[in-house]
Design a protein around this motif. Structure first.
Motif, PDB file in Angstrom:
ATOM      1  N   ARG A 172      41.546   3.531  11.926  1.00  0.00           N
ATOM      2  CA  ARG A 172      41.831   2.620  11.106  1.00  0.00           C
ATOM      3  C   ARG A 172      40.942   1.396  10.894  1.00  0.00           C
ATOM      4  O   ARG A 172      41.366   0.383  10.308  1.00  0.00           O
ATOM      5  N   HIS A 173      39.547   1.673  11.100  1.00  0.00           N
ATOM      6  CA  HIS A 173      38.634   0.706  10.902  1.00  0.00           C
ATOM      7  C   HIS A 173      37.558   1.238   9.952  1.00  0.00           C
ATOM      8  O   HIS A 173      36.934   2.347  10.373  1.00  0.00           O
ATOM      9  N   MET A 174      37.149   0.747   8.871  1.00  0.00           N
ATOM     10  CA  MET A 174      36.023   1.260   8.216  1.00  0.00           C
ATOM     11  C   MET A 174      34.898   0.105   7.713  1.00  0.00           C
ATOM     12  O   MET A 174      35.364  -0.852   7.049  1.00  0.00           O
ATOM     13  N   PRO A 175      33.755   0.163   8.318  1.00  0.00           N
ATOM     14  CA  PRO A 175      32.815  -0.855   7.904  1.00  0.00           C
ATOM     15  C   PRO A 175      32.443  -0.809   6.355  1.00  0.00           C
ATOM     16  O   PRO A 175      32.641   0.415   6.017  1.00  0.00           O
ATOM     17  N   VAL A 176      32.273  -1.965   5.919  1.00  0.00           N
ATOM     18  CA  VAL A 176      31.730  -1.858   4.279  1.00  0.00           C
ATOM     19  C   VAL A 176      30.075  -2.418   4.450  1.00  0.00           C
ATOM     20  O   VAL A 176      29.711  -3.266   4.964  1.00  0.00           O
ATOM     21  N   VAL A 177      29.532  -1.303   3.778  1.00  0.00           N
ATOM     22  CA  VAL A 177      28.061  -1.550   3.714  1.00  0.00           C
ATOM     23  C   VAL A 177      27.733  -1.538   2.267  1.00  0.00           C
ATOM     24  O   VAL A 177      28.086  -1.171   1.051  1.00  0.00           O
ATOM     25  N   GLU A 178      26.462  -2.425   2.125  1.00  0.00           N
ATOM     26  CA  GLU A 178      25.686  -2.626   1.108  1.00  0.00           C
ATOM     27  C   GLU A 178      24.322  -2.196   1.142  1.00  0.00           C
ATOM     28  O   GLU A 178      23.479  -3.073   1.732  1.00  0.00           O
ATOM     29  N   GLY A 179      23.943  -0.856   0.958  1.00  0.00           N
ATOM     30  CA  GLY A 179      22.718  -0.476   1.636  1.00  0.00           C
ATOM     31  C   GLY A 179      22.884  -0.346   3.065  1.00  0.00           C
ATOM     32  O   GLY A 179      23.427   0.133   3.244  1.00  0.00           O
ATOM     33  N   PRO A 180      21.794  -0.753   3.380  1.00  0.00           N
ATOM     34  CA  PRO A 180      21.742  -0.740   5.076  1.00  0.00           C
ATOM     35  C   PRO A 180      22.404  -1.799   5.520  1.00  0.00           C
ATOM     36  O   PRO A 180      22.723  -2.020   6.821  1.00  0.00           O
ATOM     37  N   LYS A 181      22.814  -2.903   4.815  1.00  0.00           N
ATOM     38  CA  LYS A 181      23.298  -4.281   5.261  1.00  0.00           C
ATOM     39  C   LYS A 181      24.858  -3.960   5.690  1.00  0.00           C
ATOM     40  O   LYS A 181      25.561  -3.762   4.488  1.00  0.00           O
ATOM     41  N   LEU A 182      25.360  -4.621   6.513  1.00  0.00           N
ATOM     42  CA  LEU A 182      26.955  -4.773   6.844  1.00  0.00           C
ATOM     43  C   LEU A 182      27.308  -5.910   6.260  1.00  0.00           C
ATOM     44  O   LEU A 182      26.981  -6.977   6.393  1.00  0.00           O
ATOM     45  N   ILE A 183      28.421  -5.669   5.376  1.00  0.00           N
ATOM     46  CA  ILE A 183      28.926  -6.656   4.773  1.00  0.00           C
ATOM     47  C   ILE A 183      30.609  -7.085   5.092  1.00  0.00           C
ATOM     48  O   ILE A 183      31.068  -8.051   4.478  1.00  0.00           O
ATOM     49  N   GLY A 184      31.131  -6.101   5.877  1.00  0.00           N
ATOM     50  CA  GLY A 184      32.398  -6.389   6.162  1.00  0.00           C
ATOM     51  C   GLY A 184      32.925  -5.130   6.745  1.00  0.00           C
ATOM     52  O   GLY A 184      32.428  -4.438   7.039  1.00  0.00           O
TER      53      GLY A 184
END
Length: 173
Positions: free
Chosen positions: A133-145
């Motif tokens: 039910r949860h999915m991290p959002v990344v931009e390259g190696p950086k966690l953004i949401g």
């Protein structure tokens, strides 16, 4: 009635009419993206370190009324995710002795992530098929949401309410 009389017809107004919808706008598929969901959230990321205890994790989950914590290292890079389901599994394995365990012992290490430009429908499909039910959002190696099933449902409900309002305004005029 005189033969020269003709009632006012709708086609008489055709040159003065404007339209907010057309064949193109009604048949073009518009997609929502993960970034659209993130834009409606406050941007707070709830994280925990691998060396912290499950007791600390449970307190954070309770206090923030959330279902998962992102596990990050000292550089704030994603190393795992700890969900309520992970904790329940540990409770079943070690009843009465669960809370002292480290997050590192219980967290899910192989984390499915997505990007802000990913279509929401593909992310929802991945979450449904993977049964999470949860999915991290990344931009390259950086966690953004982080997006959740609840976020997606709420976003879609808001879209449907807006569409219904537009249809109502179209009908009423």
């Amino acid at each position: 009635m005189p033969e020269s009389y003709r009632p006012h017809l709708r086609k008489d107004d055709s040159q003065n009419r404007t339209a907010t919808q057309s064949i193109e706008t009604n048949t073009t598929e518009q997609h929502a993206f993960v970034r659209d969901v993130l834009a409606e959230k406050d941007g707070t990321l709830h994280t925990i370190r691998p060396e912290q205890t499950l007791h600390e994790a449970v307190v954070l989950l309770r206090d923030h009324r959330i279902g998962a914590l992102l596990v990050t290292d000292v550089d704030d890079l994603l190393v795992g995710i700890l969900s309520e389901r992970d904790i329940v599994r540990k409770l079943a394995d070690a009843p009465g002795k669960t809370l002292p365990h480290k997050v590192d012992d219980v967290m899910t290490r192989t984390v499915e992530t997505c990007k802000g430009e990913d279509p929401l429908v593909t992310v929802l499909t991945r979450m449904t098929k993977g049964r999470f039910r949860h999915m991290p959002v990344v931009e390259g190696p950086k966690l953004i949401g982080l997006v959740t099933i609840g976020d997606v449902v709420q976003f879609r409900l808001n879209q449907l309410e807006f569409e219904a309002l537009q249809i109502k305004q179209l009908i009423v005029g």
